[in-house]
Scaffold this motif. Structure first.
Motif, PDB file in Angstrom:
ATOM      1  N   PHE A   1      68.646   4.009  17.936  1.00 36.20           N
ATOM      2  CA  PHE A   1      68.521   5.291  18.627  1.00 36.20           C
ATOM      3  C   PHE A   1      69.730   5.523  19.534  1.00 36.20           C
ATOM      4  O   PHE A   1      70.336   6.590  19.518  1.00 36.20           O
ATOM      5  CB  PHE A   1      67.225   5.346  19.451  1.00 36.20           C
ATOM      6  N   VAL A   2      70.086   4.533  20.327  1.00 33.08           N
ATOM      7  CA  VAL A   2      71.218   4.670  21.255  1.00 33.08           C
ATOM      8  C   VAL A   2      72.511   4.907  20.476  1.00 33.08           C
ATOM      9  O   VAL A   2      73.287   5.811  20.794  1.00 33.08           O
ATOM     10  CB  VAL A   2      71.329   3.436  22.180  1.00 33.08           C
ATOM     11  N   GLU A   3      72.747   4.115  19.434  1.00 33.19           N
ATOM     12  CA  GLU A   3      73.976   4.263  18.643  1.00 33.19           C
ATOM     13  C   GLU A   3      74.078   5.650  18.027  1.00 33.19           C
ATOM     14  O   GLU A   3      75.119   6.309  18.113  1.00 33.19           O
ATOM     15  CB  GLU A   3      74.019   3.210  17.530  1.00 33.19           C
ATOM     16  N   ARG A   4      73.007   6.109  17.422  1.00 32.74           N
ATOM     17  CA  ARG A   4      73.036   7.404  16.732  1.00 32.74           C
ATOM     18  C   ARG A   4      73.090   8.576  17.710  1.00 32.74           C
ATOM     19  O   ARG A   4      73.778   9.565  17.458  1.00 32.74           O
ATOM     20  CB  ARG A   4      71.839   7.517  15.789  1.00 32.74           C
ATOM     21  N   SER A   5      72.377   8.457  18.815  1.00 32.57           N
ATOM     22  CA  SER A   5      72.428   9.516  19.824  1.00 32.57           C
ATOM     23  C   SER A   5      73.833   9.646  20.398  1.00 32.57           C
ATOM     24  O   SER A   5      74.362  10.754  20.534  1.00 32.57           O
ATOM     25  CB  SER A   5      71.440   9.237  20.956  1.00 32.57           C
ATOM     26  N   ASN A   6      74.446   8.530  20.725  1.00 30.91           N
ATOM     27  CA  ASN A   6      75.792   8.565  21.295  1.00 30.91           C
ATOM     28  C   ASN A   6      76.827   9.059  20.294  1.00 30.91           C
ATOM     29  O   ASN A   6      77.875   9.563  20.687  1.00 30.91           O
ATOM     30  CB  ASN A   6      76.174   7.198  21.857  1.00 30.91           C
ATOM     31  N   ALA A   7      76.522   8.943  19.000  1.00 28.42           N
ATOM     32  CA  ALA A   7      77.405   9.473  17.960  1.00 28.42           C
ATOM     33  C   ALA A   7      77.129  10.953  17.696  1.00 28.42           C
ATOM     34  O   ALA A   7      77.813  11.582  16.895  1.00 28.42           O
ATOM     35  CB  ALA A   7      77.231   8.669  16.674  1.00 28.42           C
ATOM     36  N   GLY A   8      76.111  11.516  18.363  1.00 29.62           N
ATOM     37  CA  GLY A   8      75.755  12.919  18.155  1.00 29.62           C
ATOM     38  C   GLY A   8      75.069  13.165  16.823  1.00 29.62           C
ATOM     39  O   GLY A   8      75.090  14.280  16.305  1.00 29.62           O
ATOM     40  N   ASP A   9      74.418  12.147  16.271  1.00 30.11           N
ATOM     41  CA  ASP A   9      73.834  12.200  14.936  1.00 30.11           C
ATOM     42  C   ASP A   9      72.327  12.477  15.000  1.00 30.11           C
ATOM     43  O   ASP A   9      71.511  11.554  14.963  1.00 30.11           O
ATOM     44  CB  ASP A   9      74.115  10.874  14.225  1.00 30.11           C
ATOM     45  N   ALA A  10      71.961  13.757  15.065  1.00 30.77           N
ATOM     46  CA  ALA A  10      70.546  14.133  15.153  1.00 30.77           C
ATOM     47  C   ALA A  10      69.782  13.734  13.892  1.00 30.77           C
ATOM     48  O   ALA A  10      68.630  13.301  13.973  1.00 30.77           O
ATOM     49  CB  ALA A  10      70.409  15.635  15.396  1.00 30.77           C
ATOM     50  N   ALA A  11      70.401  13.854  12.721  1.00 34.65           N
ATOM     51  CA  ALA A  11      69.731  13.454  11.482  1.00 34.65           C
ATOM     52  C   ALA A  11      69.475  11.949  11.494  1.00 34.65           C
ATOM     53  O   ALA A  11      68.421  11.491  11.048  1.00 34.65           O
ATOM     54  CB  ALA A  11      70.574  13.835  10.265  1.00 34.65           C
ATOM     55  N   GLY A  12      70.418  11.188  12.029  1.00 34.13           N
ATOM     56  CA  GLY A  12      70.245   9.739  12.119  1.00 34.13           C
ATOM     57  C   GLY A  12      69.134   9.357  13.075  1.00 34.13           C
ATOM     58  O   GLY A  12      68.386   8.413  12.819  1.00 34.13           O
ATOM     59  N   VAL A  13      69.016  10.086  14.183  1.00 36.03           N
ATOM     60  CA  VAL A  13      67.918   9.836  15.118  1.00 36.03           C
ATOM     61  C   VAL A  13      66.597  10.158  14.430  1.00 36.03           C
ATOM     62  O   VAL A  13      65.659   9.359  14.467  1.00 36.03           O
ATOM     63  CB  VAL A  13      68.083  10.658  16.413  1.00 36.03           C
ATOM     64  N   ALA A  14      66.520  11.301  13.756  1.00 37.45           N
ATOM     65  CA  ALA A  14      65.276  11.700  13.086  1.00 37.45           C
ATOM     66  C   ALA A  14      64.885  10.702  11.991  1.00 37.45           C
ATOM     67  O   ALA A  14      63.696  10.502  11.737  1.00 37.45           O
ATOM     68  CB  ALA A  14      65.421  13.096  12.500  1.00 37.45           C
ATOM     69  N   ALA A  15      65.860  10.051  11.385  1.00 37.40           N
ATOM     70  CA  ALA A  15      65.581   9.078  10.333  1.00 37.40           C
ATOM     71  C   ALA A  15      64.868   7.838  10.863  1.00 37.40           C
ATOM     72  O   ALA A  15      64.368   7.039  10.085  1.00 37.40           O
ATOM     73  CB  ALA A  15      66.882   8.676   9.633  1.00 37.40           C
ATOM     74  N   LEU A  16      64.792   7.696  12.181  1.00 33.55           N
ATOM     75  CA  LEU A  16      64.079   6.569  12.793  1.00 33.55           C
ATOM     76  C   LEU A  16      62.576   6.831  12.909  1.00 33.55           C
ATOM     77  O   LEU A  16      61.834   5.977  13.379  1.00 33.55           O
ATOM     78  CB  LEU A  16      64.652   6.278  14.184  1.00 33.55           C
ATOM     79  N   TYR A  17      62.133   8.012  12.485  1.00 37.41           N
ATOM     80  CA  TYR A  17      60.743   8.437  12.621  1.00 37.41           C
ATOM     81  C   TYR A  17      60.097   8.625  11.257  1.00 37.41           C
ATOM     82  O   TYR A  17      60.745   9.069  10.311  1.00 37.41           O
ATOM     83  CB  TYR A  17      60.672   9.771  13.376  1.00 37.41           C
ATOM     84  N   GLU A  18      58.786   8.340  11.181  1.00 44.43           N
ATOM     85  CA  GLU A  18      58.026   8.666   9.986  1.00 44.43           C
ATOM     86  C   GLU A  18      57.972  10.179   9.826  1.00 44.43           C
ATOM     87  O   GLU A  18      58.165  10.937  10.786  1.00 44.43           O
ATOM     88  CB  GLU A  18      56.597   8.110  10.074  1.00 44.43           C
ATOM     89  N   GLU A  19      57.680  10.614   8.616  1.00 48.97           N
ATOM     90  CA  GLU A  19      57.657  12.050   8.287  1.00 48.97           C
ATOM     91  C   GLU A  19      56.768  12.859   9.232  1.00 48.97           C
ATOM     92  O   GLU A  19      57.120  13.962   9.618  1.00 48.97           O
ATOM     93  CB  GLU A  19      57.192  12.226   6.836  1.00 48.97           C
ATOM     94  N   ASP A  20      55.606  12.333   9.609  1.00 48.61           N
ATOM     95  CA  ASP A  20      54.659  13.065  10.452  1.00 48.61           C
ATOM     96  C   ASP A  20      54.578  12.507  11.872  1.00 48.61           C
ATOM     97  O   ASP A  20      53.547  12.646  12.541  1.00 48.61           O
ATOM     98  CB  ASP A  20      53.272  13.063   9.804  1.00 48.61           C
TER      99      ASP A  20
END
Length: 136
Positions: free
Chosen positions: A29-48
Motif C-alpha cells: 500500500f505504501v509503495e503504490r500510494s507513494n508512486a501515485g498508483d491508484a489501480a495498484g492500491v485498488a488491486a490490494l482489495y477483493e472485488e467487493d
C-alpha cells in the motif's frame, strides 16, 4: 461499463506483486500510494471489499476504491511505513493493524487468503475517529 473497468483492473492486477503474507499488504500500500498508483492500491482489495473512508462513510467495491484513491493520490500525499502490530490469523482470514504515526488511534484490516495463496483486503478501517458527542 463497470465490467470493462473491472476487467482492466483485473488484467492490471496480474502485473503487480502479490501479498504472500498478510503483513505485505501494508508495505505494498505504501509503495503504490507513494508512486501515485491508484489501480495498484485498488488491486490490494477483493472485488467487493469495504473501506471505511472517507471518515464517516464507506467506499464499497474495488472500482470505487480505485476512484477514491485516484482523487486522494492526485494531491501527491507521502505515506511512511508504520510498524505492524502482531497479525491474528484464523484459517484463511487475518486481522492486520498498525498504530499510526498521525495519531489516528489505530488502523485495522481484515484480509483473506486467495486461492493462489496471496492475501487481499476485505475490510479496511484506515483510521478510527471518535464520533462527536450527541447534540454537540
Amino acid at each position: 461499463m463497470r465490467g470493462d473497468n473491472t476487467n482492466d483492473l483485473g488484467e492490471a492486477m496480474t502485473q503487480y506483486e502479490k501479498a504472500m503474507r498478510p503483513e505485505d499488504l501494508t508495505r505494498l500500500f505504501v509503495e503504490r500510494s507513494n508512486a501515485g498508483d491508484a489501480a495498484g492500491v485498488a488491486a490490494l482489495y477483493e472485488e467487493d471489499a469495504v473501506m471505511a473512508y472517507p471518515p464517516g462513510s464507506q467506499t464499497v467495491g474495488r472500482q470505487a476504491i480505485r476512484e477514491l484513491w485516484e482523487k486522494v493520490l492526485a494531491g501527491r500525499p507521502r505515506f511512511t511505513p508504520e510498524e505492524p502490530l502482531p497479525t491474528l490469523i484464523s484459517g484463511d482470514l487475518a486481522l492486520t493493524s498498525t498504530p499510526p504515526k498521525d495519531g489516528a488511534g489505530a488502523r485495522a484490516q481484515v484480509v483473506r487468503r486467495q486461492p493462489d495463496g496471496s492475501w487481499l483486503r476485505v475490510l479496511d478501517q484506515p483510521e478510527f475517529v471518535t464520533p462527536p458527542a450527541a447534540g454537540a
